[in-house]
Motif scaffolding. Sequence first.
Motif: not given
Length: 147
Positions: A44-48, A55-62, A64-65, A87-93
Amino acid sequence: MAPSNHQKHQAGRHLAVAEALLHGYSASPEGPQTFVKINGRRAAVQVAAQGAWMIADVYKATAASIDFYVLVDVTDGRRNFYVVPGGDLHSGIDERHQEFMSKVGGVRPRNPDSRHTAIYPSQVEAWRNRWSLFDQASQPAGGDPGA
């Protein structure tokens, strides 16, 4: 006319593909919006474009598989790439969100219903230009990239 958010995102996807190609990997956009395929792996690509990835929804983001993320920072003309295992991105968030919620007593001060969060480049610096994570294209998700 300034580019729209959609145009910035699409440009970021193409920049991620181009950068992967320049690192010697096979790469192409996948689908109409979010994903790319690099060395046979879906990411997945995300752009800043303003200093952080929103991240609009922290719960939805974490929840995600997604195996990999390519975070592209185009703020002020930069072209920085962060290749982060999902997994690392999700756990950090999740960790940063839980720390924030603890600091504010479990309720967001301005908007208690908000699920918004952000990722800042300093929080993913360890993953900057980690294109080598795509070297294990045939490795199952969740495997040890150092093996």
